[in-house]
Design an enzyme around this catalytic site. Structure first.
Site, PDB file in Angstrom:
ATOM      1  N   ASN A 103     -18.992   5.411 -61.761  1.00 50.27           N
ATOM      2  CA  ASN A 103     -17.746   5.946 -61.202  1.00 50.27           C
ATOM      3  C   ASN A 103     -17.583   5.670 -59.711  1.00 50.27           C
ATOM      4  O   ASN A 103     -16.485   5.349 -59.252  1.00 50.27           O
ATOM      5  CB  ASN A 103     -17.688   7.454 -61.445  1.00 50.27           C
ATOM      6  CG  ASN A 103     -17.576   7.802 -62.905  1.00 50.27           C
ATOM      7  OD1 ASN A 103     -16.574   7.526 -63.547  1.00 50.27           O
ATOM      8  ND2 ASN A 103     -18.628   8.398 -63.452  1.00 50.27           N
ATOM      9  N   TYR A 116     -25.333  10.839 -54.535  1.00 47.18           N
ATOM     10  CA  TYR A 116     -23.902  10.813 -54.232  1.00 47.18           C
ATOM     11  C   TYR A 116     -23.677  10.196 -52.854  1.00 47.18           C
ATOM     12  O   TYR A 116     -22.794   9.357 -52.660  1.00 47.18           O
ATOM     13  CB  TYR A 116     -23.352  12.233 -54.292  1.00 47.18           C
ATOM     14  CG  TYR A 116     -21.945  12.397 -53.762  1.00 47.18           C
ATOM     15  CD1 TYR A 116     -20.856  11.930 -54.485  1.00 47.18           C
ATOM     16  CD2 TYR A 116     -21.714  13.031 -52.537  1.00 47.18           C
ATOM     17  CE1 TYR A 116     -19.564  12.084 -53.996  1.00 47.18           C
ATOM     18  CE2 TYR A 116     -20.431  13.193 -52.053  1.00 47.18           C
ATOM     19  CZ  TYR A 116     -19.356  12.714 -52.780  1.00 47.18           C
ATOM     20  OH  TYR A 116     -18.084  12.860 -52.294  1.00 47.18           O
TER      21      TYR A 116
END
Length: 270
Positions: free
Chosen positions: A90, A152
């Site tokens: 993603n 992240y």
């Protein structure tokens, strides 16, 4: 801007803040993996301007980018503890897909939503007390090396590097905004860290507006309000983008209420 602006991840926290602040200033094409409610759409935006798709879908991304003048890319897995397979698909592959589609479609600029997590490991037990201060010493300004605090954050560093590549090799204008702690109404309850990196909704919308309007090549800037206590510098955003934040976390007490005259040196009243 004559062409619409593509906003990916339009239904997320940052997207909603941008649309609430500057939603009527631009024509929009909104992309999100979930349908957007009617009350989330700015005036003039209809269902025909909304693309329900995932940034992992190359064909859908290319169709969404076609005919726009700029892209604000927010979409991705926002979880600080996101697992690597989601981060890779993603956030990294998805971001590369958006940059490549923008170049192929002749788009002039992409504004990439990076994160404070790209440099989160600068905060250590030893350094932290000196970082949340009112002086300029130790402030990160975007020239420091990345130091991600989680996977992240790694994905956001990768996105910044992809932006550098597409600027250098394809002439794309790219602004990477390392977003702090975005909350509506008042700063987070956690005082020192939360208030040092606070970004109000109004300042968030204004900063992304300046990213759409200013002239630049490749930039990394910090997305925080003009807080008395800060360890991210906003001078580059002021100088290059014309960022003029109006909010300051020092105007609030620890419980989120506006401070009174008994507050001293940026600390909350007791």
């Amino acid at each position: 801007m004559d062409e619409p602006v593509l906003l990916t991840g339009a239904g997320g926290r940052v997207g909603r803040a941008i649309l609430a602040g500057i939603g009527e200033a631009y024509d929009w094409r909104l992309l999100d993996r979930e349908p957007l409610s009617a009350d989330a759409l700015p005036a003039g935006v209809t269902d025909e301007d909304v693309v329900v798709a995932d940034v992992t879908d190359d064909e859908a991304v290319r169709e969404a980018v076609e005919g726009v003048g700029a892209v604000i890319h927010l979409a991705g897995d926002p979880r600080p503890n996101a697992p690597w397979d989601s981060v890779l698909s993603n956030n990294i592959d998805g971001t590369q897909r958006v940059f490549a589609a923008a170049v192929d479609a002749g788009v002039d600029r992409v504004v990439f939503a990076s994160s404070n997590h790209a440099v989160g490991a600068y905060e250590t037990d030893e350094r932290t007390p000196d970082m949340y201060r009112t002086s300029d010493e130790y402030r990160l300004d975007g020239t420091e090396l990345p130091r991600p605090s989680n996977l992240y954050g790694v994905s956001k560093v990768a996105g910044e590097t992809l932006g550098r590549y597409y600027h250098d090799h394809h002439g794309l204008s790219v602004a990477c905004v390392r977003i702090g702690n975005l909350t509506e109404g008042h700063p987070p309850r956690e005082y020192e860290r939360g208030q040092a990196m606070w970004l109000s909704h109004g300042d968030c919308a204004h900063l992304f507006d300046r990213c759409l309007l200013a002239e630049y090549g490749y930039e990394i800037v910090y997305g925080i309000s003009d807080n008395d206590r800060k360890y991210y510098s906003i001078e580059r955003a002021r100088e290059v983008l014309g960022y003029d934040p109006q909010d300051n976390s020092a105007e609030y007490t620890f419980d989120g209420k506006p401070r009174d005259d008994s507050a001293v040196d940026g600390h909350p009243s007791q």
